[in-house]
Design a protein around this motif. Structure first.
Motif, mmCIF file in Angstrom:
data_model
loop_
_atom_site.group_PDB
_atom_site.id
_atom_site.type_symbol
_atom_site.label_atom_id
_atom_site.label_comp_id
_atom_site.label_asym_id
_atom_site.label_seq_id
_atom_site.Cartn_x
_atom_site.Cartn_y
_atom_site.Cartn_z
ATOM 1 N N GLY A 374 -14.731 -29.023 25.704
ATOM 2 C CA GLY A 374 -13.860 -29.830 26.519
ATOM 3 C C GLY A 374 -12.428 -29.932 25.706
ATOM 4 O O GLY A 374 -11.596 -30.884 26.446
ATOM 5 N N GLY A 375 -12.114 -29.274 24.721
ATOM 6 C CA GLY A 375 -10.688 -29.708 24.048
ATOM 7 C C GLY A 375 -9.653 -29.126 24.967
ATOM 8 O O GLY A 375 -9.792 -28.075 25.517
ATOM 9 N N THR A 376 -8.470 -29.571 24.660
ATOM 10 C CA THR A 376 -7.322 -29.009 25.164
ATOM 11 C C THR A 376 -6.304 -28.346 24.405
ATOM 12 O O THR A 376 -5.084 -27.918 24.899
ATOM 13 C CB THR A 376 -6.469 -30.240 26.001
ATOM 14 N N GLY A 377 -6.494 -28.625 22.993
ATOM 15 C CA GLY A 377 -5.511 -27.974 22.037
ATOM 16 C C GLY A 377 -4.359 -28.741 21.739
ATOM 17 O O GLY A 377 -3.421 -28.522 21.067
ATOM 18 N N LEU A 378 -4.482 -30.078 22.291
ATOM 19 C CA LEU A 378 -3.386 -31.074 21.939
ATOM 20 C C LEU A 378 -3.802 -32.019 21.123
ATOM 21 O O LEU A 378 -2.859 -32.916 20.795
ATOM 22 C CB LEU A 378 -2.920 -31.583 23.283
ATOM 23 N N GLY A 379 -5.071 -32.362 20.756
ATOM 24 C CA GLY A 379 -5.537 -33.564 20.004
ATOM 25 C C GLY A 379 -4.615 -33.846 18.773
ATOM 26 O O GLY A 379 -4.199 -34.807 18.424
ATOM 27 N N LEU A 380 -4.693 -32.727 17.613
ATOM 28 C CA LEU A 380 -4.027 -32.971 16.363
ATOM 29 C C LEU A 380 -2.462 -33.001 16.552
ATOM 30 O O LEU A 380 -1.903 -33.519 15.698
ATOM 31 C CB LEU A 380 -4.507 -31.636 15.679
ATOM 32 N N ALA A 381 -2.199 -32.427 17.856
ATOM 33 C CA ALA A 381 -0.427 -32.364 18.120
ATOM 34 C C ALA A 381 -0.182 -33.796 18.401
ATOM 35 O O ALA A 381 0.745 -34.332 17.785
ATOM 36 C CB ALA A 381 -0.074 -31.326 18.947
ATOM 37 N N ILE A 382 -0.992 -34.474 19.362
ATOM 38 C CA ILE A 382 -0.978 -35.858 19.381
ATOM 39 C C ILE A 382 -0.740 -36.637 18.148
ATOM 40 O O ILE A 382 -0.067 -37.520 17.977
ATOM 41 C CB ILE A 382 -1.822 -36.305 20.599
ATOM 42 N N VAL A 383 -1.883 -36.289 17.163
ATOM 43 C CA VAL A 383 -1.968 -37.133 16.180
ATOM 44 C C VAL A 383 -0.847 -37.069 15.258
ATOM 45 O O VAL A 383 -0.191 -37.962 14.823
ATOM 46 C CB VAL A 383 -3.235 -36.790 15.386
ATOM 47 N N LYS A 384 -0.332 -35.546 15.234
ATOM 48 C CA LYS A 384 0.699 -35.513 14.178
ATOM 49 C C LYS A 384 1.986 -36.392 14.506
ATOM 50 O O LYS A 384 2.724 -37.053 13.761
ATOM 51 C CB LYS A 384 1.135 -33.883 14.231
ATOM 52 N N HIS A 385 2.231 -36.358 15.901
ATOM 53 C CA HIS A 385 3.629 -37.093 16.438
ATOM 54 C C HIS A 385 3.341 -38.637 16.173
ATOM 55 O O HIS A 385 4.373 -39.262 15.921
ATOM 56 C CB HIS A 385 3.922 -36.684 17.922
ATOM 57 N N ILE A 386 2.191 -38.983 16.533
ATOM 58 C CA ILE A 386 1.941 -40.564 16.236
ATOM 59 C C ILE A 386 1.973 -40.923 14.556
ATOM 60 O O ILE A 386 2.827 -41.975 14.516
ATOM 61 C CB ILE A 386 0.427 -40.900 16.882
ATOM 62 N N VAL A 387 1.467 -40.151 14.013
ATOM 63 C CA VAL A 387 1.743 -40.251 12.612
ATOM 64 C C VAL A 387 3.099 -40.188 12.104
ATOM 65 O O VAL A 387 3.816 -40.998 11.330
ATOM 66 C CB VAL A 387 0.854 -39.351 11.917
ATOM 67 N N ASN A 388 3.819 -39.187 12.524
ATOM 68 C CA ASN A 388 5.465 -39.290 12.403
ATOM 69 C C ASN A 388 5.905 -40.429 12.678
ATOM 70 O O ASN A 388 7.050 -41.143 12.239
ATOM 71 C CB ASN A 388 5.885 -38.060 12.980
ATOM 72 N N ARG A 389 5.799 -40.913 14.052
ATOM 73 C CA ARG A 389 6.436 -42.311 14.476
ATOM 74 C C ARG A 389 6.391 -43.406 13.621
ATOM 75 O O ARG A 389 6.901 -44.321 13.305
ATOM 76 C CB ARG A 389 5.995 -42.385 15.775
ATOM 77 N N HIS A 390 4.858 -43.340 13.030
ATOM 78 C CA HIS A 390 4.541 -44.470 12.275
ATOM 79 C C HIS A 390 4.871 -44.015 10.633
ATOM 80 O O HIS A 390 4.673 -44.999 9.997
ATOM 81 C CB HIS A 390 2.944 -44.784 12.293
ATOM 82 N N ARG A 391 5.913 -43.286 10.468
ATOM 83 C CA ARG A 391 6.121 -42.911 9.234
ATOM 84 C C ARG A 391 4.953 -42.663 8.099
ATOM 85 O O ARG A 391 5.113 -43.034 6.857
ATOM 86 C CB ARG A 391 7.136 -43.858 8.849
ATOM 87 N N GLY A 392 4.017 -42.093 8.577
ATOM 88 C CA GLY A 392 2.919 -41.820 7.826
ATOM 89 C C GLY A 392 2.752 -40.249 7.336
ATOM 90 O O GLY A 392 3.579 -39.399 7.636
ATOM 91 N N ARG A 393 1.515 -39.916 6.661
ATOM 92 C CA ARG A 393 1.085 -38.579 6.278
ATOM 93 C C ARG A 393 0.070 -38.293 6.705
ATOM 94 O O ARG A 393 -0.773 -38.884 6.688
ATOM 95 C CB ARG A 393 1.502 -38.525 4.709
#
Length: 426
Positions: A374-393
């Motif tokens: 049931g994956g869409t292939g977007l989960g980790l892309a969403i995680v990456k951009h949220i982490v970037n917005r929070h100035r994380g790694r």
């Protein structure tokens, strides 16, 4: 008395010009920002010229007071970054928006110390040589990519100490949101058309079959309707993820400032994922060593934990174990505290050639397995951009047969008096 009247007239004209500038800016017409920039530049010239006259006739204390009370008040009300430099490109004045964008800006220091952009510095020389205003572009890549259009114009200083030679004013207009919106629109069309083609083709094929050969075949109709429902849910998830990703990317350059407790968020999401884990025979454990405040957006951080835990449960293998932890880590150097979320599974692991691409949109190590889960292939892309917005790694560690560990670290919220109660309640 006459001198006081003239100075009052200069101040009134400057304030009126600022009001006109801000009104033009608010209208949102195509040329409004640069109409506002030009009018504000004239106002700034009037105020600074008046201040130079004040310096000639008044004591140094009165001059400093006038400079802080009028020029800084004027600049503070311009929403975009504004920088005033002299003919040597030495910073004379900046507004708060410019200081926020370029923290290294210092008065009486060369602009090049804080803004290393050859096009902008060359543009200043060009304006001084020709007297004609020009526009150029300035882009930053750290901590996130941002783009600005820079309006550079000569600022006449008839009463200045340089004998009437002009200074230069720079207005920076943020183009980041407009460019992100355009890029997201192009990406959405390309990615959505690719990913939606397969389920749409399946739905059309089943509909044609139900309208034709299987019109009176009840068992086939039930089987086909079940498959169609699955494909429709897949398209819904895909569209929801694309919209979420678009919203996150649009705000990626704006870091959150409110404190939230990452440990509390992670514990809540682990409990939410427990039914899925029990269904797949996976044991999920959680460990945290206290309250861990960080600047963040609660809903977005919930999405990060949800995606990481769900991936670990789905792809970690049945009967396995998923360990989730939140801890405070002090980096040495520079002795800066970070809050680290770690999610580890005991699955088959990932080959090293796939790891750098896992956060790309629609990238899958195993396409068939991902779609079956049931994956869409977007989960980790969403995680990456949220982490970037929070100035994380974001760090992914994995090897075939050794499981996978995903670590996300964020800067710790710096506690101030009065913030403890607010943070504890979140």
């Amino acid at each position: 008395m006459a001198r006081g009247a003239r100075r009052s007239a200069w101040t009134a004209a400057a304030c009126a010009s600022v009001v006109l500038a801000l009104c033009a800016w608010a209208r949102g017409t195509l040329d409004a920002p640069w109409i506002a920039a030009s009018v504000a530049a004239l106002a700034l010239g009037g105020v600074v010229g008046g201040l130079f006259r004040t310096r000639i006739r008044a004591a140094p204390e009165a001059s400093a007071h006038a400079r802080h009370s009028v020029a800084e008040a004027l600049l503070a009300n311009i929403p975009d970054p504004v920088i005033l430099v002299d003919r040597r490109a030495v910073v004379i004045e900046v507004n708060p928006a410019a200081r926020a964008l370029l923290p290294a800006l210092k008065l009486r220091h060369p602009l090049s110390f804080a803004l290393r952009a050859p096009d902008v510095l060359d543009g200043i020389e060009e304006v001084l040589r020709t007297g004609a205003p020009l526009k150029t572009l300035y882009a930053t890549r750290v901590p996130t990519e941002r783009a600005f259009e820079v309006q550079i114009g000569a600022l006449p200083m008839p009463d200045g100490p340089a004998g009437g030679q002009p200074n230069v004013v720079l207005f920076l207009r943020d183009l980041t949101s407009a460019r992100r919106l355009e890029a997201m629109r192009v990406d959405f069309v390309a990615n959505a058309s690719h990913e939606l083609r397969t389920p749409l083709a399946s739905l059309l094929g089943f509909i044609e079959t139900l309208q034709g050969p299987a019109r009176n075949d009840a068992p086939a109709r039930e089987r086909f309707l079940a498959i169609m429902k699955t494909q429709a849910h897949r398209m819904t998830r895909l569209i929801d993820d694309l919209l979420s990703l678009s919203r996150i990317e649009l705000r990626e350059h704006v870091p959150p400032t409110k404190p939230v407790d990452l440990a509390r968020i992670a514990r809540e999401m682990v409990e939410t994922q427990s039914p899925l884990a029990r269904e797949r025979g996976v044991e999920v454990t959680f460990e945290a060593d206290g309250v861990h405040p960080m600047p963040g957006e609660r809903d977005e951080l919930l999405r990060v934990v949800e995606n990481l835990v769900e991936n670990a449960v789905k792809y970690g293998g049945r009967g396995g174990r998923v360990a989730v932890s939140v801890a405070r880590l002090v980096e040495l150097p520079p002795r800066r505290a970070r809050i680290v979320l770690a999610v580890r599974d005991e699955g088959p692991g990932i080959a090293p050639e796939h790891i750098p691409r896992l956060t790309e949109r629609f990238y899958r190590v195993d396409v068939a397995s991902s779609r079956d889960q049931g994956g869409t292939g977007l989960g980790l892309a969403i995680v990456k951009h949220i982490v970037n917005r929070h100035r994380g790694r974001l760090v992914i560690e994995s090897a075939p047969g050794a499981g996978t560990t995903v670590r996300v670290s964020f800067p710790e919220f710096v506690m101030e008096p009065g913030n403890a109660a607010e943070t504890a309640g979140r």
